[in-house]
Write an enzyme that holds these catalytic residues in place. Structure first.
Site, PDB file in Angstrom:
ATOM      1  N   GLY A  16      -8.985 117.748  57.582  1.00 36.55           N
ATOM      2  CA  GLY A  16     -10.192 117.589  58.386  1.00 36.55           C
ATOM      3  C   GLY A  16      -9.956 116.592  59.490  1.00 36.55           C
ATOM      4  O   GLY A  16      -8.892 115.980  59.606  1.00 36.55           O
ATOM      5  N   GLY A  18     -12.010 113.590  62.355  1.00 32.98           N
ATOM      6  CA  GLY A  18     -13.157 112.750  62.625  1.00 32.98           C
ATOM      7  C   GLY A  18     -13.039 112.134  63.991  1.00 32.98           C
ATOM      8  O   GLY A  18     -12.191 112.522  64.804  1.00 32.98           O
ATOM      9  N   GLY A  19     -13.892 111.149  64.249  1.00 34.01           N
ATOM     10  CA  GLY A  19     -13.923 110.553  65.564  1.00 34.01           C
ATOM     11  C   GLY A  19     -12.667 109.798  65.925  1.00 34.01           C
ATOM     12  O   GLY A  19     -12.381 109.603  67.108  1.00 34.01           O
ATOM     13  N   VAL A  23      -6.929 114.102  59.425  1.00 38.10           N
ATOM     14  CA  VAL A  23      -6.439 113.807  58.079  1.00 38.10           C
ATOM     15  C   VAL A  23      -5.675 115.018  57.567  1.00 38.10           C
ATOM     16  O   VAL A  23      -6.147 116.168  57.683  1.00 38.10           O
ATOM     17  CB  VAL A  23      -7.597 113.463  57.125  1.00 38.10           C
ATOM     18  CG1 VAL A  23      -7.064 113.136  55.739  1.00 38.10           C
ATOM     19  CG2 VAL A  23      -8.400 112.291  57.668  1.00 38.10           C
ATOM     20  N   LYS A  39      -3.969 109.835  57.407  1.00 40.68           N
ATOM     21  CA  LYS A  39      -4.864 109.837  58.557  1.00 40.68           C
ATOM     22  C   LYS A  39      -4.067 109.382  59.779  1.00 40.68           C
ATOM     23  O   LYS A  39      -3.520 108.273  59.802  1.00 40.68           O
ATOM     24  CB  LYS A  39      -6.046 108.903  58.323  1.00 40.68           C
ATOM     25  CG  LYS A  39      -7.018 108.880  59.502  1.00 40.68           C
ATOM     26  CD  LYS A  39      -8.275 108.079  59.156  1.00 40.68           C
ATOM     27  CE  LYS A  39      -9.270 108.132  60.302  1.00 40.68           C
ATOM     28  NZ  LYS A  39     -10.522 107.442  59.969  1.00 40.68           N
ATOM     29  N   ASP A 133     -19.967 103.892  57.762  1.00 42.26           N
ATOM     30  CA  ASP A 133     -20.010 105.348  57.935  1.00 42.26           C
ATOM     31  C   ASP A 133     -20.168 106.037  56.577  1.00 42.26           C
ATOM     32  O   ASP A 133     -19.499 107.009  56.263  1.00 42.26           O
ATOM     33  CB  ASP A 133     -18.744 105.845  58.626  1.00 42.26           C
ATOM     34  CG  ASP A 133     -18.901 107.286  59.141  1.00 42.26           C
ATOM     35  OD1 ASP A 133     -20.056 107.734  59.299  1.00 42.26           O
ATOM     36  OD2 ASP A 133     -17.884 107.947  59.355  1.00 42.26           O
TER      37      ASP A 133
END
Length: 859
Positions: A16, A18-19, A23, A39, A133
């Site tokens: 996946g 993210g900002g 990952v 990551k 988060d």
């Protein structure tokens, strides 16, 4: 990226993004393909120097966090192209978002999940680190169902500057707090808000604030009231609402405060808190790894563990045999009804706490009366239930091996009180059976008929028995309940209340018997011989008139023990066992007395009679195992302890004892495996220290230090052992000597403060010379050692540690003398063989000759 190698990790697939980056799932090529998550920061983020600095600082801060509910970070690195990455543990249990896709969760599912997350956040907040988060995608589960918080990429240290990414707000908008949405300074209360949003979403199936755009959503977060929660949320509604207060100072101050409130809610509701969080039962402490369990059962909690092995505190030796939870179809269970009563929860602001405690005892004794009349039924004694301290019915099943659980709560209702009772069937398909009984606290006579009726309806076997009167009539019932309930904490008050009850209801035998016990407890608390005389007179009168039940006869046996009349004590215990062949306490006390008289086989026979009556009650096997253990027969004890765990996998006493057996055998790797499982089940300083100690003996000092660092989260920071353990592991790691010395100096300061307050603390003095020797402060250590050696007595662990200190100071002759004495006093040879301080000494011919001679003598 797929197929590429980063450091020694091979990228398998994308998980996946993210900002801040992407990952990936990867294989650790250095550890036989262990799966990890990597990551990798986005190039545009890494390109800005301040973001690189930020990432490295926060990643290192988070990597230092060690807690069962926080994702473990293995490595922080830089690729050849300059991009940064961090390597984390990978969990296969899916995310909270995955679990929520099927619809809302019930309160007994949602609140334990929130508790697990709050515990992890509380640890981070204590270190000044905030996640910022929290959302369902960042709450993941292991294959065992335990919750982990991942992606602390947005965390920051307290006091650092407020960061943004490309001018945008940090965090996922739907879970932002009002202050976060306004780009104001954030702290722990932001995480409390975000977890509150996730909890609301779990319960309602939708988030509390909605918006068609990010702007509309942020406006709702700042201005709108949360969407209503379902009625089924019940008592937890106010907790969720407090998490979502607009003003930060009206929320919980941090996750630690939220954790406390969640634990209270879950406990009072009788929900199972262990599904997603390692069990909250405190580890029972055991005084020293190599020593057999204490001669009482169960072991009381709260004892300070001794130092053992390499000067490393092998705190509580808790070995967990990985049994699954018992079920009714398990071949190990042959008894139809196996019941326990959990302590009645007091919701009256402690005004009627003694009544609640008294009702717990009354319920338990009523079921015990039934069990004596019904062949295929037993009831867990209240002392075992209190020791196990299960959070709910499911945990009681694993801790006690029961298939029927009664729980309840007491609360004010109008001008009176309301007792709510529930009967649970853990592992079965029957729905709980509930009832409420409203009564006057001045005259609770209504309970006399209502409680037996509830028990008969909930547990059919109870309906087959004749339950004696559980309470006297009128005001005497209130005095009796208050006396029974106040007995543990206030024996003098219990005597007053129970004397009143016996005056008002002289024919109510339970009150007279309990008065005899109250006098005995008053003697224990004060040493007043008159109280012991009153106890003996009261209990003997019941025996002589033929009114005494088995419990009263056990108390009479205890009173004779205090009097110093062991023969009379054993006679009373035997009389109790004659009335009820399932009296495990009486059998254990008889066996203890026979063991003291070297009549081991007779004691074994007595314990086996109880097993014959209740073959599937775990504590009966545990008592027999302890009898073997205390008689120097660990090989005979182990199978019985294992049998106890098969029936009750959360029995801490058996876990302690099996750990001690593995320790004594020198099976470090096996013991470590047990301790690691134990820590996952019961996160505590002692359990984690055990893992660190086992790694220490195996020579894996980096992992030993890592576990001792984790243990700090559960430690008493004023205990010098806390810091000494970690220092000793660091001592053997290249480049860590400065850190080791700093910790040793801290430990020395703490020891000196303690010994200044208590100069008779020999254990503290042994710690002091041990720390000084490892620090290299030979002048101070050599000045103390002769005096400490003189005062150490015949304690093998102390002699062993003094031997290590002499060796570190270069005094080989004194070291050999102390270590040979330690071996003769029972310290296992495996301890010396696993101690790195003694590596050179073990090559000394004198050591080899002594060890060889000892082994020859043994044969």
């Amino acid at each position: 990226m797929i197929g590429e190698t980063v450091s020694h990790y091979r990228i398998v697939r994308r998980l996946g993004g993210g900002g801040m980056g992407v990952v990936y799932l990867a294989e650790d090529l250095s550890l036989d393909g262990r799966e990890v998550a990597i990551k990798v920061l986005r190039p545009d983020v890494v390109a800005e120097r301040e973001h690189r600095t930020r990432f490295l600082r926060e990643a290192k801060a988070v990597a230092a966090l060690q807690h069962p509910h926080l994702c473990e970070i293995h490595e922080i690195g830089e690729r050849q192209d300059g991009s940064l990455f961090l390597v984390m543990a990978y969990y296969r249990g899916g995310t909270l978002r995955d679990r929520m896709r099927a619809g809302p969760l019930s309160p007994d599912q949602a609140f334990p999940i929130a508790l697990a997350a709050a515990r992890g956040l509380a640890h981070a907040h204590a270190q000044g680190i905030f996640h910022r988060d929290i959302k369902p995608e960042n709450l993941v589960f292991t294959e065992d169902g335990y919750l982990k918080i991942v992606d602390f990429g947005l965390a920051r240290l307290a006091g650092s500057t407020h960061f943004t990414t490309s001018g945008g707000l940090i965090g996922t908008a739907a879970y932002m707090s009002p202050e976060q949405a306004r780009s104001h300074e954030t702290d722990a209360r932001t995480d409390v808000w975000s977890l509150g949003v996730a909890l609301h979403e779990m319960l309602a199936g939708e988030r509390p604030f909605q918006g068609d755009s990010v702007g509309a959503l942020l406006y709702a977060i700042e201005r709108s009231t949360p969407a209503p929660l379902p009625e089924t949320v019940g008592a937890g509604r106010s907790l969720v609402e407090r998490c979502l207060r607009k003003r930060g100072d009206e929320r919980f101050a941090d996750a630690a405060e939220l954790t406390h409130e969640l634990e209270t809610l879950i406990r009072t509701q009788g929900w199972d808190s262990s599904r997603h969080s390692p069990a909250s039962i405190p580890a029972a402490e055991h005084p020293g790894g190599a020593s057999p369990p204490a001669d009482t059962s169960p072991i009381p909690g709260g004892r300070r563990g001794r130092w053992i092995g390499a000067g490393v505190a092998l705190a509580v030796l808790v070995a967990l045999l990985w049994w699954r939870a018992p079920h009714d179809d398990s071949p190990g269970f042959v008894t139809d009804v196996r019941a326990a009563v959990l302590p009645i929860t007091d919701r009256t602001d402690s005004q009627w706490s003694s009544l609640a405690a008294g009702l717990t005892t009354v319920l338990t004794e009523a079921l015990e009366d039934c069990a004596r009349q019904v062949t295929s039924m037993w009831v867990a004694p209240l002392r075992h239930v209190e020791y196990a301290d299960p959070a709910g019915p499911a945990e009681a099943q694993e801790a006690l091996g029961v298939n029927r659980v009664v729980s309840g709560n007491l609360q004010t209702f109008g001008d009176g009180l309301r007792l709510s009772l529930a009967g649970f069937f853990p592992g079965g398909r029957e729905r709980p059976r509930v009832t409420t009984i409203d009564f006057s606290p001045e005259d609770p006579s209504k309970l006399r008929a209502e409680i037996p009726a509830f028990l008969a309806q909930t547990i059919p076997a109870a309906g087959q028995a004749s339950i004696p009167e559980i309470l006297p009539a009128g005001a005497a019932a209130a005095a009796y309940l208050r006396g029974v309930g106040s007995l543990p904490a206030d024996p003098a008050g219990a005597v007053r209340e129970l004397r009143l009850a016996t005056e008002q209801a002289p024919d109510f035998t339970p009150a007279r018997g309990r008065l005899g016990l109250a006098w005995l407890r008053l003697f224990d608390a004060t040493g007043d011989s008159a109280a012991l005389v009153h106890s003996l007179e009261t209990l003997r009168s019941l025996r002589d008139e033929g009114s005494a039940g088995p419990t009263h006869l056990e108390w009479l046996g205890d009173a004779y023990e205090r009097l110093g009349a062991p023969d009379s004590a054993v006679a009373s215990y035997r009389a109790a066992l004659a009335l009820d062949p399932g009296r495990s306490y009486a059998a254990r006390e008889i066996a203890r007395a026979l063991r003291k008289s070297s009549r081991f086989d007779e004691g074994t026979a007595v314990l086996r009679t109880v097993i014959a009556r209740e073959p599937d009650y775990f504590a009966n096997h545990r008592d027999l195992a302890a009898h073997f253990y205390r008689s120097g027969l660990p090989d005979s004890a182990a199978p019985e302890f294992e049998r106890s765990l098969a029936l009750a996998p959360r029995d801490n006493f058996s876990l302690n004892a099996l750990g001690a057996i593995h320790y004594a055998a020198g099976h470090w790797a096996e013991a470590r495996s047990f301790f690691e499982r134990s820590f996952r089940l019961v996160p505590s300083y002692d359990a984690c220290s055990n893992v660190g100690a086992m790694y220490y003996y195996e020579g894996d000092f980096e992992n030993s230090a890592r576990y001792y660092e984790i243990a700090l989260a559960y430690a008493d920071s004023t205990n010098p052992n806390t810091w000494g353990n970690l220092a000793k592991s660091l001592h053997w790691i290249p480049g860590q000597h400065a850190a080791c010395d700093s910790l040793l100096r801290r430990a020395i300061r703490l020891v000196k403060a303690r010994t200044a307050e208590d100069p008779s603390d020999v254990e503290g003095l042994v710690n002091l010379v041990d720390f000084q020797a490892m620090l290299g402060d030979s002048t101070a250590a050599l000045a103390l050692l002769p005096e400490v050696s003189r005062r150490a007595g015949d304690d093998g662990n102390r002699r062993y540690r003094l031997g290590c200190a002499w060796e570190m100071l270069g005094e080989r002759e004194n070291a050999l003398q102390e270590l040979f004495r330690a071996l003769r006093l029972g310290v296992p040879l495996w301890v010396l063989e696993g101690t790195p301080e003694l590596a050179d000494l073990r090559t000394d011919a004198r050591f080899a000759d002594f060890v060889g001679g000892s082994e020859d003598a043994g044969h």
